[in-house]
Design a protein around this motif. Structure first.
Motif, PDB file in Angstrom:
ATOM      1  N   LEU A 142       0.828  -1.211   0.000  1.00 13.50           N
ATOM      2  CA  LEU A 142       0.000   0.000   0.000  1.00 13.50           C
ATOM      3  C   LEU A 142       0.860   1.258   0.000  1.00 13.50           C
ATOM      4  O   LEU A 142       2.048   1.214   0.285  1.00 13.50           O
ATOM      5  CB  LEU A 142      -0.945  -0.022   1.197  1.00 13.50           C
ATOM      6  CG  LEU A 142      -1.980  -1.165   1.140  1.00 13.50           C
ATOM      7  CD1 LEU A 142      -2.657  -1.342   2.484  1.00 13.50           C
ATOM      8  CD2 LEU A 142      -3.008  -0.931   0.052  1.00 13.50           C
ATOM      9  N   GLU A 143       0.191   2.395  -0.294  1.00 14.00           N
ATOM     10  CA  GLU A 143       0.936   3.646  -0.514  1.00 14.00           C
ATOM     11  C   GLU A 143       1.379   4.328   0.779  1.00 14.00           C
ATOM     12  O   GLU A 143       2.392   5.030   0.782  1.00 14.00           O
ATOM     13  CB  GLU A 143       0.083   4.673  -1.280  1.00 14.00           C
ATOM     14  CG  GLU A 143      -0.581   4.168  -2.517  1.00 14.00           C
ATOM     15  CD  GLU A 143      -1.963   3.612  -2.226  1.00 14.00           C
ATOM     16  OE1 GLU A 143      -2.175   3.081  -1.114  1.00 14.00           O
ATOM     17  OE2 GLU A 143      -2.831   3.686  -3.096  1.00 14.00           O
ATOM     18  N   VAL A 151      -7.307  -5.712  -5.820  1.00 13.83           N
ATOM     19  CA  VAL A 151      -8.174  -4.536  -5.977  1.00 13.83           C
ATOM     20  C   VAL A 151      -9.114  -4.412  -4.779  1.00 13.83           C
ATOM     21  O   VAL A 151      -9.288  -3.321  -4.212  1.00 13.83           O
ATOM     22  CB  VAL A 151      -8.973  -4.621  -7.302  1.00 13.83           C
ATOM     23  CG1 VAL A 151      -9.954  -3.464  -7.416  1.00 13.83           C
ATOM     24  CG2 VAL A 151      -8.024  -4.604  -8.488  1.00 13.83           C
ATOM     25  N   ARG A 204      -7.592  -2.921  -1.710  1.00 15.42           N
ATOM     26  CA  ARG A 204      -7.472  -1.455  -1.773  1.00 15.42           C
ATOM     27  C   ARG A 204      -8.840  -0.789  -1.684  1.00 15.42           C
ATOM     28  O   ARG A 204      -8.958   0.346  -1.238  1.00 15.42           O
ATOM     29  CB  ARG A 204      -6.747  -1.054  -3.060  1.00 15.42           C
ATOM     30  CG  ARG A 204      -5.260  -1.390  -3.000  1.00 15.42           C
ATOM     31  CD  ARG A 204      -4.596  -1.257  -4.346  1.00 15.42           C
ATOM     32  NE  ARG A 204      -3.162  -1.424  -4.247  1.00 15.42           N
ATOM     33  CZ  ARG A 204      -2.513  -2.576  -4.354  1.00 15.42           C
ATOM     34  NH1 ARG A 204      -3.194  -3.687  -4.539  1.00 15.42           N
ATOM     35  NH2 ARG A 204      -1.200  -2.637  -4.243  1.00 15.42           N
ATOM     36  N   TYR A 205      -9.878  -1.495  -2.120  1.00 15.91           N
ATOM     37  CA  TYR A 205     -11.246  -0.985  -2.002  1.00 15.91           C
ATOM     38  C   TYR A 205     -11.622  -0.908  -0.512  1.00 15.91           C
ATOM     39  O   TYR A 205     -12.270   0.039  -0.080  1.00 15.91           O
ATOM     40  CB  TYR A 205     -12.181  -1.940  -2.756  1.00 15.91           C
ATOM     41  CG  TYR A 205     -13.653  -1.682  -2.587  1.00 15.91           C
ATOM     42  CD1 TYR A 205     -14.227  -0.496  -3.034  1.00 15.91           C
ATOM     43  CD2 TYR A 205     -14.479  -2.637  -2.011  1.00 15.91           C
ATOM     44  CE1 TYR A 205     -15.592  -0.277  -2.896  1.00 15.91           C
ATOM     45  CE2 TYR A 205     -15.835  -2.424  -1.874  1.00 15.91           C
ATOM     46  CZ  TYR A 205     -16.385  -1.242  -2.314  1.00 15.91           C
ATOM     47  OH  TYR A 205     -17.738  -1.024  -2.168  1.00 15.91           O
ATOM     48  N   LEU A 240      -9.281  -0.990   2.090  1.00 11.90           N
ATOM     49  CA  LEU A 240      -8.293  -0.152   2.786  1.00 11.90           C
ATOM     50  C   LEU A 240      -8.040   1.130   1.984  1.00 11.90           C
ATOM     51  O   LEU A 240      -7.014   1.283   1.337  1.00 11.90           O
ATOM     52  CB  LEU A 240      -6.992  -0.936   2.991  1.00 11.90           C
ATOM     53  CG  LEU A 240      -7.125  -2.185   3.862  1.00 11.90           C
ATOM     54  CD1 LEU A 240      -5.919  -3.076   3.711  1.00 11.90           C
ATOM     55  CD2 LEU A 240      -7.337  -1.823   5.312  1.00 11.90           C
ATOM     56  N   THR A 241      -8.993   2.017   2.049  1.00 14.14           N
ATOM     57  CA  THR A 241      -8.841   3.304   1.357  1.00 14.14           C
ATOM     58  C   THR A 241      -7.818   4.144   2.128  1.00 14.14           C
ATOM     59  O   THR A 241      -7.554   3.871   3.311  1.00 14.14           O
ATOM     60  CB  THR A 241     -10.176   4.067   1.317  1.00 14.14           C
ATOM     61  OG1 THR A 241     -10.579   4.308   2.669  1.00 14.14           O
ATOM     62  CG2 THR A 241     -11.250   3.279   0.591  1.00 14.14           C
ATOM     63  N   PRO A 242      -7.250   5.178   1.506  1.00 11.72           N
ATOM     64  CA  PRO A 242      -6.300   6.025   2.254  1.00 11.72           C
ATOM     65  C   PRO A 242      -6.917   6.582   3.545  1.00 11.72           C
ATOM     66  O   PRO A 242      -6.263   6.637   4.581  1.00 11.72           O
ATOM     67  CB  PRO A 242      -5.978   7.137   1.254  1.00 11.72           C
ATOM     68  CG  PRO A 242      -6.189   6.516  -0.083  1.00 11.72           C
ATOM     69  CD  PRO A 242      -7.331   5.571   0.085  1.00 11.72           C
ATOM     70  N   MET A 252      -7.093   3.803   6.165  1.00 11.91           N
ATOM     71  CA  MET A 252      -5.752   3.505   6.704  1.00 11.91           C
ATOM     72  C   MET A 252      -5.369   4.545   7.756  1.00 11.91           C
ATOM     73  O   MET A 252      -4.809   4.215   8.797  1.00 11.91           O
ATOM     74  CB  MET A 252      -4.719   3.488   5.573  1.00 11.91           C
ATOM     75  CG  MET A 252      -4.785   2.244   4.722  1.00 11.91           C
ATOM     76  SD  MET A 252      -3.365   2.078   3.636  1.00 11.91           S
ATOM     77  CE  MET A 252      -3.759   3.198   2.327  1.00 11.91           C
ATOM     78  N   LYS A 263     -18.329   4.838  -0.489  1.00 14.38           N
ATOM     79  CA  LYS A 263     -17.462   3.693  -0.785  1.00 14.38           C
ATOM     80  C   LYS A 263     -16.067   4.128  -1.223  1.00 14.38           C
ATOM     81  O   LYS A 263     -15.276   3.337  -1.678  1.00 14.38           O
ATOM     82  CB  LYS A 263     -18.097   2.839  -1.892  1.00 14.38           C
ATOM     83  CG  LYS A 263     -19.527   2.431  -1.596  1.00 14.38           C
ATOM     84  CD  LYS A 263     -19.570   1.489  -0.397  1.00 14.38           C
ATOM     85  CE  LYS A 263     -20.960   0.929  -0.157  1.00 14.38           C
ATOM     86  NZ  LYS A 263     -21.879   1.885   0.400  1.00 14.38           N
ATOM     87  N   ILE A 264     -15.808   5.415  -1.189  1.00 13.97           N
ATOM     88  CA  ILE A 264     -14.518   5.897  -1.700  1.00 13.97           C
ATOM     89  C   ILE A 264     -13.577   6.233  -0.561  1.00 13.97           C
ATOM     90  O   ILE A 264     -13.999   6.832   0.410  1.00 13.97           O
ATOM     91  CB  ILE A 264     -14.732   7.120  -2.613  1.00 13.97           C
ATOM     92  CG1 ILE A 264     -15.651   6.719  -3.764  1.00 13.97           C
ATOM     93  CG2 ILE A 264     -13.415   7.616  -3.167  1.00 13.97           C
ATOM     94  CD1 ILE A 264     -16.100   7.840  -4.616  1.00 13.97           C
TER      95      ILE A 264
END
Lengths: 187, 310
Positions: B209-210, B226, B229-230, B232-234, B237, B309-310
């Motif tokens: 992850l970023e 995918v 990451r859906y 664990l959004t920023p 996190m 959801k974002i």
């Protein structure tokens, strides 16, 4: 004998670099495919939103036409291994997202549209799809970084240029689009 | 002390405390103090007795036997104190939980460790002790929480059993309002070799992850890159990092499976025991309420009710 061992070790080393590059490129292609799966969902959803919006937004033809145009361009076929074509494809989809954001912003001026149950559901679905696109984009960018590093850093850069593997473009969001889309803000 | 003010949702508990619970706790506190005195007396007598036996007889075997018997007697009287504290807890916890609309089971009979083991959130164990199961709904988010103590029994060369506590803490699961099909596990970062070894235990691929701080603290494995990451959004996190800075969640590990978020919070604290305060001290109930408030903190801090959801 020593010469053969050196050649063997060197050959193994080159093969490992080659295998890693192919692995990274395949991972990148997989990530790009996962983006396309999600973009296709958005692509299929846009006509539904346009159909509902057209009933209320007669005077916003420019906004609606822009969305239709961008949808058409973003759905075109492209070569997944060609960075220029990938870049154009991703850019077209960014433009479609901008057009959709603009549509939602304009829709704010239409209270009847805001209260439409079908539009609210379509917006929720759109938001869900955007969440998946965002996740796929992060996966793609992560794999793009790995591939870019391998392609640009010596000694794998030499092998990459020999077998024609190139770094792929990132799928970045514009500054204005970094803000999450909240359907309730618009409708 | 106004308990209703400690937790917004705690309706009517003050009335129950004043009308019924206070007198019960006063009575139990009296019994506890009496039991303490008896225990201390017995303990002193036992020490004196064993000491006397040793000095008089100078017989080690006889001293060990008398020491062992004395210890059993002392433990019996200590058990009475524990039983009183347990009675107090059984007076407080069910009512506190029902005031919040939750269900409470002291022995956690409805909870299982299967999912937590399968997701590698807890280590392998031979013996388990589960207690204080709380279940219910917070702002339409279903949850189940319980306290677990897991023990691994090993045998030495001479067949001697060694019991080691491998996990002690809270295990809980919450409804996660996103649709997903795969499994994503977020475990603690255990340095390079530890991660390499623990990587074999997890299903799926490593997800990079970023967020560098998140990457530094956690290792993520998922069956779907995918989807991970859906989930664990920023933003999520960031919330996890903030949440894991609190004491109770300092050793947080979590996973997503079947529409649920499973969490394991390892810590040495014995939860819902009133932090050792006197039973009729309002702080006894206050500390329990604060622990229950932790459930609301999880939902609020991790924004589990969030619909976007974002």
């Amino acid at each position: 004998m020593i010469f053969l061992i050196i050649i063997g070790v060197l050959g193994l080393f080159i093969y490992m670099l080659y295998a890693r590059l192919i692995g990274l490129r395949n991972k990148n292609l997989e990530a790009l495919s996962s983006i396309d799966v999600q973009l296709k969902k958005r692509h299929d959803l846009v006509p539904n939103i346009l159909t509902i919006a057209k009933k209320f937004m007669d005077h916003e033809e420019e906004v609606l036409t822009k969305v239709t145009q961008m949808r058409s361009i973003s759905g075109s076929d492209y070569d997944k291994k060609n960075p220029e074509e990938v870049s154009q494809h991703l850019e077209a989809n960014k433009q479609l997202q901008s057009a959709m954001l603009n549509l939602f912003a304009v829709a704010e001026n239409y209270p009847d549209l805001k209260s439409q149950e079908t539009m609210i559901r379509a917006q929720e679905t759109y938001e869900e799809v955007e969440g998946h696109i965002s996740a796929a984009r992060r996966f793609y960018n992560s794999s793009t970084t790995d591939l870019k590093n391998a392609v640009e850093i010596f000694p794998s850069s030499v092998i990459a240029s020999m077998i024609g593997i190139r770094a792929m473009p990132y799928f970045e969001m514009d500054e204005a689009e970094r803000k999450p889309v909240d359907a309730s803000e618009f409708l | 002390m106004n308990f209703d003010e400690l937790l917004e949702k705690l309706d009517g508990f003050d009335h129950y405390y004043q009308s019924e619970l206070k007198s019960t706790l006063d009575e139990l506190e009296l019994k506890r103090k009496k039991a303490w005195k008896v225990f201390l007396t017995i303990l002193c007598c036992a020490v004196a007795l064993v000491g006397s036996i040793f000095f008089i007889t100078r017989n080690e075997d006889f001293t060990v036997v008398s020491g062992f018997l004395s210890a059993i007697v002392v433990m019996f009287f200590f058990g009475r104190i524990i039983a009183i504290r347990k009675r107090a807890k059984l007076s407080v916890m069910p009512k506190l939980c029902s005031s919040l609309g939750f269900k409470y089971h002291p022995e956690a009979r409805n909870s299982g460790l299967g999912a937590y083991s399968e997701l590698s959130l807890i280590p392998s164990y031979n013996e388990r002790k589960l207690e204080d199961e709380i279940s219910g709904q917070i702002e339409e988010v279903d949850f189940n929480l319980f306290e677990a103590k897991l023990i691994r029994v090993t045998r030495g060369r001479k067949g001697k059993k060694t019991r080691t506590t491998v996990f002690r803490g809270l295990l809980c699961c919450f409804d996660f309002h996103k649709e997903f099909n795969g499994t994503t596990v977020v475990s603690r970062d255990q340095t390079m070799i530890g991660n390499l070894l623990s990587g074999f235990m997890h299903t799926g691929e490593r997800v990079k992850l970023e967020d560098p701080e998140f990457e530094d603290k956690f290792e993520v494995y998922s069956t779907d890159q995918v989807e991970a990451r859906y989930l664990l959004t920023p933003g999520f996190m960031e919330r996890i990092l903030n949440f894991s800075r609190s004491g109770t969640a300092a050793n947080l590990q979590f996973a997503f499976q079947n529409g649920m978020m499973f969490m394991a919070m390892k810590n040495s604290k014995d939860h819902f025991e009133g932090d050792g305060h006197n039973l009729n001290d309002p702080k006894y109930i206050e500390s329990t309420i604060k622990e229950l408030a932790f459930l609301f903190e999880i939902v609020r801090d991790l924004n589990l009710t969030q619909t976007t959801k974002i």
